[in-house]
Design a protein around this motif. Structure first.
Motif, PDB file in Angstrom:
ATOM      1  N   GLU A   5      25.427  67.789  36.785  1.00 28.12           N
ATOM      2  CA  GLU A   5      24.971  66.548  37.424  1.00 28.12           C
ATOM      3  C   GLU A   5      24.192  66.883  38.701  1.00 28.12           C
ATOM      4  O   GLU A   5      24.335  67.976  39.241  1.00 28.12           O
ATOM      5  CB  GLU A   5      26.169  65.644  37.747  1.00 28.12           C
ATOM      6  N   SER A   6      23.374  65.981  39.150  1.00 26.31           N
ATOM      7  CA  SER A   6      22.658  66.250  40.393  1.00 26.31           C
ATOM      8  C   SER A   6      23.552  65.876  41.583  1.00 26.31           C
ATOM      9  O   SER A   6      24.277  64.872  41.545  1.00 26.31           O
ATOM     10  CB  SER A   6      21.336  65.479  40.419  1.00 26.31           C
ATOM     11  N   LEU A   7      23.555  66.719  42.587  1.00 26.25           N
ATOM     12  CA  LEU A   7      24.436  66.534  43.744  1.00 26.25           C
ATOM     13  C   LEU A   7      23.583  66.088  44.923  1.00 26.25           C
ATOM     14  O   LEU A   7      22.772  66.861  45.418  1.00 26.25           O
ATOM     15  CB  LEU A   7      25.148  67.844  44.077  1.00 26.25           C
ATOM     16  N   GLU A   8      23.750  64.838  45.334  1.00 26.04           N
ATOM     17  CA  GLU A   8      22.917  64.360  46.431  1.00 26.04           C
ATOM     18  C   GLU A   8      23.722  63.957  47.652  1.00 26.04           C
ATOM     19  O   GLU A   8      23.528  64.491  48.736  1.00 26.04           O
ATOM     20  CB  GLU A   8      22.069  63.179  45.960  1.00 26.04           C
ATOM     21  N   THR A   9      24.660  63.031  47.447  1.00 25.62           N
ATOM     22  CA  THR A   9      25.389  62.512  48.610  1.00 25.62           C
ATOM     23  C   THR A   9      26.508  63.465  49.011  1.00 25.62           C
ATOM     24  O   THR A   9      26.902  64.362  48.249  1.00 25.62           O
ATOM     25  CB  THR A   9      26.026  61.145  48.278  1.00 25.62           C
ATOM     26  N   ALA A  10      27.023  63.252  50.211  1.00 20.33           N
ATOM     27  CA  ALA A  10      28.167  64.036  50.675  1.00 20.33           C
ATOM     28  C   ALA A  10      29.357  63.832  49.738  1.00 20.33           C
ATOM     29  O   ALA A  10      30.127  64.762  49.483  1.00 20.33           O
ATOM     30  CB  ALA A  10      28.536  63.636  52.110  1.00 20.33           C
ATOM     31  N   ARG A  25      23.556  68.403  54.944  1.00 23.67           N
ATOM     32  CA  ARG A  25      23.893  67.991  53.589  1.00 23.67           C
ATOM     33  C   ARG A  25      22.859  68.533  52.589  1.00 23.67           C
ATOM     34  O   ARG A  25      23.211  69.057  51.538  1.00 23.67           O
ATOM     35  CB  ARG A  25      23.924  66.450  53.536  1.00 23.67           C
ATOM     36  N   GLU A  26      21.587  68.455  52.961  1.00 21.59           N
ATOM     37  CA  GLU A  26      20.523  68.927  52.078  1.00 21.59           C
ATOM     38  C   GLU A  26      20.658  70.437  51.834  1.00 21.59           C
ATOM     39  O   GLU A  26      20.458  70.924  50.713  1.00 21.59           O
ATOM     40  CB  GLU A  26      19.141  68.645  52.683  1.00 21.59           C
ATOM     41  N   ASP A  41      32.815  68.132  56.077  1.00 18.29           N
ATOM     42  CA  ASP A  41      32.115  69.414  55.912  1.00 18.29           C
ATOM     43  C   ASP A  41      30.869  69.323  55.034  1.00 18.29           C
ATOM     44  O   ASP A  41      30.113  70.279  54.933  1.00 18.29           O
ATOM     45  CB  ASP A  41      33.064  70.455  55.307  1.00 18.29           C
ATOM     46  N   MET A  42      30.669  68.198  54.379  1.00 17.09           N
ATOM     47  CA  MET A  42      29.537  68.104  53.451  1.00 17.09           C
ATOM     48  C   MET A  42      28.414  67.227  54.019  1.00 17.09           C
ATOM     49  O   MET A  42      27.642  66.633  53.274  1.00 17.09           O
ATOM     50  CB  MET A  42      30.018  67.543  52.103  1.00 17.09           C
ATOM     51  N   GLY A  43      28.377  67.120  55.313  1.00 16.49           N
ATOM     52  CA  GLY A  43      27.260  66.423  55.941  1.00 16.49           C
ATOM     53  C   GLY A  43      27.539  64.984  56.325  1.00 16.49           C
ATOM     54  O   GLY A  43      26.716  64.348  56.968  1.00 16.49           O
ATOM     55  N   ALA A  44      28.677  64.455  55.911  1.00 16.17           N
ATOM     56  CA  ALA A  44      29.089  63.108  56.321  1.00 16.17           C
ATOM     57  C   ALA A  44      30.580  62.991  56.045  1.00 16.17           C
ATOM     58  O   ALA A  44      31.128  63.776  55.274  1.00 16.17           O
ATOM     59  CB  ALA A  44      28.327  62.034  55.548  1.00 16.17           C
ATOM     60  N   LEU A  45      31.230  62.014  56.664  1.00 18.20           N
ATOM     61  CA  LEU A  45      32.662  61.842  56.438  1.00 18.20           C
ATOM     62  C   LEU A  45      32.895  61.322  55.018  1.00 18.20           C
ATOM     63  O   LEU A  45      32.303  60.328  54.613  1.00 18.20           O
ATOM     64  CB  LEU A  45      33.248  60.862  57.462  1.00 18.20           C
ATOM     65  N   ALA A  76      33.075  65.934  45.731  1.00 17.73           N
ATOM     66  CA  ALA A  76      33.724  65.827  44.420  1.00 17.73           C
ATOM     67  C   ALA A  76      33.501  67.106  43.612  1.00 17.73           C
ATOM     68  O   ALA A  76      34.425  67.612  42.962  1.00 17.73           O
ATOM     69  CB  ALA A  76      33.180  64.605  43.665  1.00 17.73           C
ATOM     70  N   PHE A  77      32.299  67.626  43.682  1.00 18.85           N
ATOM     71  CA  PHE A  77      32.001  68.876  42.962  1.00 18.85           C
ATOM     72  C   PHE A  77      32.865  70.023  43.503  1.00 18.85           C
ATOM     73  O   PHE A  77      33.460  70.792  42.738  1.00 18.85           O
ATOM     74  CB  PHE A  77      30.514  69.218  43.108  1.00 18.85           C
ATOM     75  N   ALA A  78      32.957  70.107  44.824  1.00 19.75           N
ATOM     76  CA  ALA A  78      33.748  71.185  45.437  1.00 19.75           C
ATOM     77  C   ALA A  78      35.224  71.021  45.084  1.00 19.75           C
ATOM     78  O   ALA A  78      35.920  71.995  44.783  1.00 19.75           O
ATOM     79  CB  ALA A  78      33.544  71.170  46.953  1.00 19.75           C
ATOM     80  N   ARG A  79      35.707  69.795  45.110  1.00 20.19           N
ATOM     81  CA  ARG A  79      37.114  69.546  44.779  1.00 20.19           C
ATOM     82  C   ARG A  79      37.426  70.018  43.361  1.00 20.19           C
ATOM     83  O   ARG A  79      38.414  70.717  43.121  1.00 20.19           O
ATOM     84  CB  ARG A  79      37.411  68.043  44.929  1.00 20.19           C
TER      85      ARG A  79
END
Lengths: 177, 738
Positions: B174-179, B159-160, A156-160, B184-187
């Motif tokens: 923290e800056s959130l870049e990768t999925a 993602r962006e 759901d966050m743009g990649a698996l 991790a932030f959502a969790r």
């Protein structure tokens, strides 16, 4: 991925082979041990702090540093949760987790790493076999179970991404009698 | 639809495609490819689908009994069952449950049924903090957006886009870049909310009547946490989710992930017979409690479903397991997603059935035309629902409730149909294409000049909604029937056939008809081209079922005596062949359907059969390694007969490569319609791109379907033709100047 089988595949039988192959497919590492080897096998993969559920007879014992005296707070901070699994499903590499009064469900769910211990003899071939076995338990005793296949995941966050709300890694300790 | 409404619709679709099209197509096409790969690993996929279908048929048939049984079982185990008549009833019950436990926060795992009920809004009105825990649903809750897909609700977001949303809403340290960062932030954020929640609300993918067990199909682990971390569990499910036994779950568990996102199985299948035995978790007091403190409520929602069960055409909708295969396999959905191809709650092909059943016809009418009847979802559906038929039926019902008919006089002479006045004029025009074609041929070339004139195109676009960017078919003065009537008969034929002169072959693409006659004759087949009514495909695709049925009866009246005389029926146009094989079953008596469908063959299926039975292949052109790019027709592929074209061409020495798309996007009238022109071209470009690669751009383009040929001709700079035109020596030279 750790895979430390000492036996040649031929000695394990096609059902167990299929199960172990499918665990691999779903990114679940495994160790194949005798009951005496369970503490070391768990010790090798469990990070601290580790919480666990006591293992049933025949599946060996947990190493001491895995605490079976857990609370909601220690559950939240645990790095590893160790639980028994009722049986495996070969076609899917699924671990069938019971929901027990001592808390297999939360201990297998909250920590980032889940280590499941199950008997090598307790593997059924396919999904229909699994549901046949569970059907009687559910009807007779109102039991529940989780078919857990691989780590928790989301796309759901743009990649698996492996490791969503549940464990990020799963390891199976498969115990031969 | 008024001209202004068409313009508004076209603009809305364009905007959504611009904003979301890339993310939606990447994701749905990935799921769709995954489905093909995953089901290929099953030992007997078709048998498993049949088994799943049979379980659903039986369960819906026995539904009242199963509901009684389920209630008994759940109550015996200490749970509560509430059968809610409608959304308001269900919401009222859940609000009461939450109030009774003085619940301040409700955590939810993903549930389409609660979306249908607008449960979140009902709880929020009481001041309850409702938190979605499925990461996709949570993103949408934070963004205040609607799901665009029934399984992966935030499929339209990049993602962006999610990173920007989180930065804006939460200002994280923290800056959130990768999925992985975002996950991790959502969790972490959601874990805080889950541990002090009072009530957990889940859906249920299946519920077994024998044990009261529900199956929750998930991957993130949020449904497990939602149930385990809260003392009160409310499961909300449509009444159609009940199956008889635990064992019945097996085929669905094997099929649902594969059919939907292309996963062999999702990470977790929770099989819960509540109240579950796990200890309760009080995170604030850091205590566990006995499982006996757990409370369970099963809310089974009717909300129109029991009426759907009584409806012979909508009933199949209730077999739906919400896997999303019909969305992912749909060429149109792949371009527009659920924000265009969807209603209040549901999206994709099956949404028409759901929305018509639970919301009403008007909601279904908003998006129903996006189903072109290509039928690619039929094989993809794990319970074999005839989704195109449901779309056709609902379209017919919408027509009957239709608009004011103020433009009817404009097409009156062209529309000798059986439909009520008030049907949309555009539908009426396309539904009566056969009449138009007859007039077009009779007055050609004048009709073609007139139709192509700029003022005519402007008027057609304004009143009829025919997009002026689309090339119109050019009618031939001499029809295929006229041409064939003058042909010398084959002496001592091996067999005799009637070649069905579909409207396009007879009036527009007569070359493919002539080539078909020549090819069959070369194989020793005597060919008769009868004077026969159009198949009924055109009216059927506009939802004009009564008219289509009349066509079908007349076609059968003409062709069945020929069949009885020992002649086979050969059909060039795949959409008409598919009609004889599929929809005629619903339009004709069983005997007449069986006789016609059983003795009808698609052209290349027939040529293949002739060659297998001893006809001389040398009578057909030797391909000599000639490079061909072939696009088979969607409905032809659903029937599994595209392989005959490939086999015959390959056997004759052609070097064939075949396209890999679900549909060309033209779909009869669809690509002409002003409001859908952009969707049609976006779908078609995916096909055209496959024929523009370094490996394919020198190949001669052939396609079986009329619509496919029109789309390819519009989009490619080189011409395309029917494959049979490659096989006859006296056809115009096709290997010429590419």
């Amino acid at each position: 991925m750790t895979r430390t089988d000492t036996d040649s595949p031929g000695e394990r039988g096609p059902l167990l082979d299929r199960f172990l192959d499918r665990l691999d497919d779903f990114d679940v590492s495994h160790t194949l041990v005798t009951p005496a080897g369970v503490p070391d096998a768990v010790d090798a993969v469990a990070s601290d702090p580790a919480v666990g559920i006591g293992l049933p007879d025949g599946l060996g014992t947990l190493p001491e540093r895995v605490s079976t005296d857990w609370s909601p707070a220690t559950l939240r901070t645990a790095a590893t949760g160790v639980t028994p699994a009722s049986f495996g499903i070969a076609d899917y590499g699924s671990l069938v987790l019971p929901t027990t009064t001592d808390g297999v469900e939360p201990v297998s769910l909250f920590a980032e790493a889940h280590v499941a211990v199950l008997a090598a003899d307790d593997v059924v071939p396919g999904m229909a076999d699994a549901l046949t076995r569970l059907g009687d338990q559910f009807r007779a005793d109102a039991e529940s179970a989780i078919l857990a296949t691989g780590p928790s995941a989301t796309a759901d966050m743009g990649a698996l991404v492996k490791g969503a709300h549940g464990p990020k890694t799963v390891h199976a300790v498969v115990v031969r009698s | 639809m008024t001209p202004d409404a068409r313009t508004a619709k076209a603009e809305h679709i364009r905007r959504v495609m611009d904003a979301e099209g890339v993310a939606v197509s990447d994701n749905t096409q990935g799921f769709n490819e995954g489905r093909y790969e995953s089901v290929a690993d099953l030992e007997d996929y078709e048998a498993l689908k049949d088994e799943a279908r049979a379980i659903k048929e039986d369960a819906i048939e026995r539904l009242p009994d199963l509901l009684d049984r389920l209630r008994e079982t759940v109550e015996d185990e200490g749970g509560t069952v509430y059968l809610a008549d409608d959304a308001a009833d269900a919401n009222e019950y859940v609000r009461q449950v939450v109030a009774d436990v003085e619940g301040e926060r409700v955590v939810k795992s993903k549930s389409m049924t609660t979306e249908e009920l607008d449960l979140n809004e009902a709880l929020a009105a009481d001041g309850v903090d409702v938190v979605e825990t499925d990461l996709g649903e949570w993103v949408l809750q934070v963004a205040d957006e609607a799901p665009s897909h029934i399984v992966a609700p935030a499929i339209h977001k990049s993602r962006e886009g999610i990173a920007a949303l989180f930065e804006d809403q939460f200002d994280p340290e923290e800056s959130l870049e990768t999925a992985a960062d975002l996950t991790a932030f959502a969790r972490r954020t959601l874990a805080e909310r889950i541990v002090d929640a009072d009530v957990g609300v889940t859906g249920a993918n299946f519920v077994t009547a024998d044990s009261g067990t529900m199956a929750l199909v998930t991957s993130e682990g949020n449904a497990r946490k939602t149930v385990t971390a809260t003392d009160t569990h409310v499961a909300v499910a449509g009444v159609e989710k009940v199956v008889p036994t635990v064992e019945d779950l097996a085929p669905f568990i094997e099929l649902i992930g594969r059919s939907g996102t292309g996963q062999d199985i999702t990470s977790y299948i929770s099989l819960l017979t509540p109240p579950v035995e796990s200890p309760t978790l009080d995170f604030a007091a850091d205590e566990t409690g006995p499982a006996s403190d757990r409370e369970f409520h099963l809310v089974l929602v009717d909300n129109g479903r029991m009426a759907m069960r009584e409806d012979d055409d909508l009933r199949e909708t209730l077999y739906c397991i919400r896997c999303s295969a019909c969305s992912n396999s749909c060429a149109n959905f792949q371009q527009v997603g659920g924000h265009v191809f969807g209603g209040e709650t549901y999206s994709g092909g099956i949404a028409t059935g759901w929305e018509a059943g639970v919301e009403g016809r008007d909601t279904a009418g908003e998006f129903n035309d996006l189903c072109t009847g290509c039928s690619r979802c039929v094989n993809a559906c794990p319970v074999g629902i005839d989704i195109p038929w449901i779309n056709t039926v609902v379209r017919d019902r919408i027509n009957r409730g239709g608009d004011d008919g103020r433009f009817d006089s404009l097409v009156e002479g062209l529309t000798p149909d059986e439909e009520p006045t008030g049907i949309d004029i555009q539908k009426r025009l396309f539904g009566n294409f056969a009449t138009l074609a007859r007039l077009g041929s009779a007055t050609a070339p004048l009709s073609n000049w007139l139709a192509d004139a700029a003022p005519t195109r402007a008027l057609m676009e304004h009143v009829l909604g025919v997009d002026r960017r689309r090339a119109l078919p050019a009618f031939e003065r001499e029809t295929l029937q006229d041409w064939a009537a003058d042909r010398a008969p084959v002496v001592n034929p091996e067999r005799e056939v009637v070649l069905f002169p579909d409207v396009y072959t007879n009036h527009v693409r007569t070359d493919r008809g002539k080539a078909a006659v020549r090819a069959l004759e070369a194989l020793g087949v005597a060919v008769h081209v009868p004077d026969v009514r159009a198949s009924g495909r055109a009216p059927l695709s506009q939802g004009m079922i009564t008219t289509a049925r009349e066509h079908a009866e007349q076609v059968a009246d003409t062709l069945l005596p020929q069949v009885e005389a020992g002649r086979d029926v050969v059909v060039i146009e795949p959409s008409d062949h598919a009609l004889f094989q599929r929809e005629y079953e619903r339009l004709l008596d069983t005997d007449r359907y069986d006789a016609l469908a059983g003795n009808s063959y698609e052209l290349f299926e027939y040529i293949y059969g002739c060659l297998e039975n001893g006809a001389d292949p040398e009578a057909l052109v030797d391909g000599d390694g000639h490079r061909v790019a072939y696009h088979s027709h969607c409905q032809q592929r659903t029937l599994g007969i595209d392989r005959y074209t490939e086999a015959v061409l390959t056997d004759r020495g052609f070097d064939v490569t075949t396209s890999d798309v679900e549909c060309c996007g033209m779909a009869g009238s669809f690509g002409y319609k002003r409001e859908y022109y952009d969707v049609s071209v976006a779908v078609g470009e995916e096909l055209a791109d496959q024929f523009r690669t370094a490996e394919t751009d020198d190949r001669t383009v052939v396609a079986s379907g009329t619509s496919c040929l029109e789309q390819l001709d519009d989009l490619l700079s080189r011409p395309s033709r029917h494959p049979v035109e490659l096989l006859v020596p006296d056809a115009p030279d096709v290997r010429g100047s590419e």
